[in-house]
Design an enzyme around this catalytic site. Sequence first.
Site, PDB file in Angstrom:
ATOM      1  N   ARG A  46      12.362  -8.596   2.313  1.00  0.00           N
ATOM      2  CA  ARG A  46      13.156  -7.256   2.630  1.00  0.00           C
ATOM      3  C   ARG A  46      13.961  -7.533   3.380  1.00  0.00           C
ATOM      4  O   ARG A  46      14.615  -6.935   3.528  1.00  0.00           O
ATOM      5  CB  ARG A  46      11.748  -6.875   2.374  1.00  0.00           C
ATOM      6  CG  ARG A  46      11.856  -5.553   2.585  1.00  0.00           C
ATOM      7  CD  ARG A  46      10.564  -4.456   2.624  1.00  0.00           C
ATOM      8  NE  ARG A  46       9.715  -4.669   3.741  1.00  0.00           N
ATOM      9  CZ  ARG A  46       8.476  -3.972   3.570  1.00  0.00           C
ATOM     10  NH1 ARG A  46       8.594  -3.832   2.231  1.00  0.00           N
ATOM     11  NH2 ARG A  46       7.810  -4.629   4.935  1.00  0.00           N
ATOM     12  N   ARG A  53      -9.038   1.900  10.309  1.00  0.00           N
ATOM     13  CA  ARG A  53      -8.442   0.657  10.647  1.00  0.00           C
ATOM     14  C   ARG A  53      -9.727  -0.790  11.344  1.00  0.00           C
ATOM     15  O   ARG A  53      -9.235  -1.578  11.278  1.00  0.00           O
ATOM     16  CB  ARG A  53      -7.766   0.536  11.555  1.00  0.00           C
ATOM     17  CG  ARG A  53      -6.396   1.646  11.176  1.00  0.00           C
ATOM     18  CD  ARG A  53      -5.439   1.524  12.024  1.00  0.00           C
ATOM     19  NE  ARG A  53      -4.739   0.674  13.197  1.00  0.00           N
ATOM     20  CZ  ARG A  53      -4.230   0.091  13.004  1.00  0.00           C
ATOM     21  NH1 ARG A  53      -3.252  -0.336  11.930  1.00  0.00           N
ATOM     22  NH2 ARG A  53      -3.125  -1.096  13.710  1.00  0.00           N
ATOM     23  N   LYS A 103       0.865  -1.656   0.406  1.00  0.00           N
ATOM     24  CA  LYS A 103      -0.502  -0.074   0.074  1.00  0.00           C
ATOM     25  C   LYS A 103       0.830   1.271   0.415  1.00  0.00           C
ATOM     26  O   LYS A 103       0.680   2.130  -0.078  1.00  0.00           O
ATOM     27  CB  LYS A 103      -1.304   0.138   1.105  1.00  0.00           C
ATOM     28  CG  LYS A 103      -1.952  -1.275   0.932  1.00  0.00           C
ATOM     29  CD  LYS A 103      -2.367  -0.324   2.755  1.00  0.00           C
ATOM     30  CE  LYS A 103      -2.000  -1.087   3.810  1.00  0.00           C
ATOM     31  NZ  LYS A 103      -1.493  -1.669   3.761  1.00  0.00           N
ATOM     32  N   ARG A 159       1.337  -8.195  13.659  1.00  0.00           N
ATOM     33  CA  ARG A 159       0.483  -7.080  12.608  1.00  0.00           C
ATOM     34  C   ARG A 159      -0.719  -7.885  12.047  1.00  0.00           C
ATOM     35  O   ARG A 159      -1.715  -7.461  11.919  1.00  0.00           O
ATOM     36  CB  ARG A 159       1.492  -6.778  11.805  1.00  0.00           C
ATOM     37  CG  ARG A 159       2.728  -5.085  13.201  1.00  0.00           C
ATOM     38  CD  ARG A 159       3.057  -5.047  11.690  1.00  0.00           C
ATOM     39  NE  ARG A 159       2.892  -3.796  11.315  1.00  0.00           N
ATOM     40  CZ  ARG A 159       3.358  -3.372  10.226  1.00  0.00           C
ATOM     41  NH1 ARG A 159       4.652  -4.078   9.558  1.00  0.00           N
ATOM     42  NH2 ARG A 159       2.958  -2.548   9.079  1.00  0.00           N
TER      43      ARG A 159
END
Length: 197
Positions: free
Chosen positions: A127, A88, A13, A150
């Site tokens: 990453r 959220r 995003k 998360r």
Amino acid sequence: MRLILLGPPGAGKGTQAQRLIQKYGVPQLSTGDMLREAVANQTEIGKRAQQVMDAGQLVSDEIVIGIVAERIEQADARRGFVLDGFPRTLAQAEALDRMLAERDLSLDAVIEFQVDEEKLVSRIEKRARETEEAGLPVRKDDTPDVFRRRLDEFRQLTAAVGPFYRKKGIARPIDGMAPIDTVTGEIDAILREKVSV
């Protein structure tokens, strides 16, 4: 162009938001950044947020919506904005709808990043590894354990936001696992169809 980018952490995003703000000249609105700015500028809502945070509590939906409302009144957001990481929760989505309706505004589209969670975890691990190998500090939220937490939080809190916007007919799914340029192309196609930018 008023747009929400919706999807789990690591779905891309932020990368796509940067491309959108460069292409369309509208700001990316991050609730964390807006909150810090409101506190720093000591706006009325910023002062309320500061009191809550000083007491060690989470900032309420009411305050977050107040900060978003304050921010979209600024000149650079009049042509539109990209919301990333907000709403959220379902309560925030409903409050955002009411707040926009009070200003005779509406969302043009909700881009829903669909991902394979296991592949996403692998992407984040890669990453983190590449960042470490490059001698750079790894983001705290890029460690596998934190990232999985998360993802769990996203499933528990935010997963209900997608169906809310699907029911309204403005959510558009895209493949968040596709190459970055492919995802950009999909978003551009949706915007050409949905938005007069």
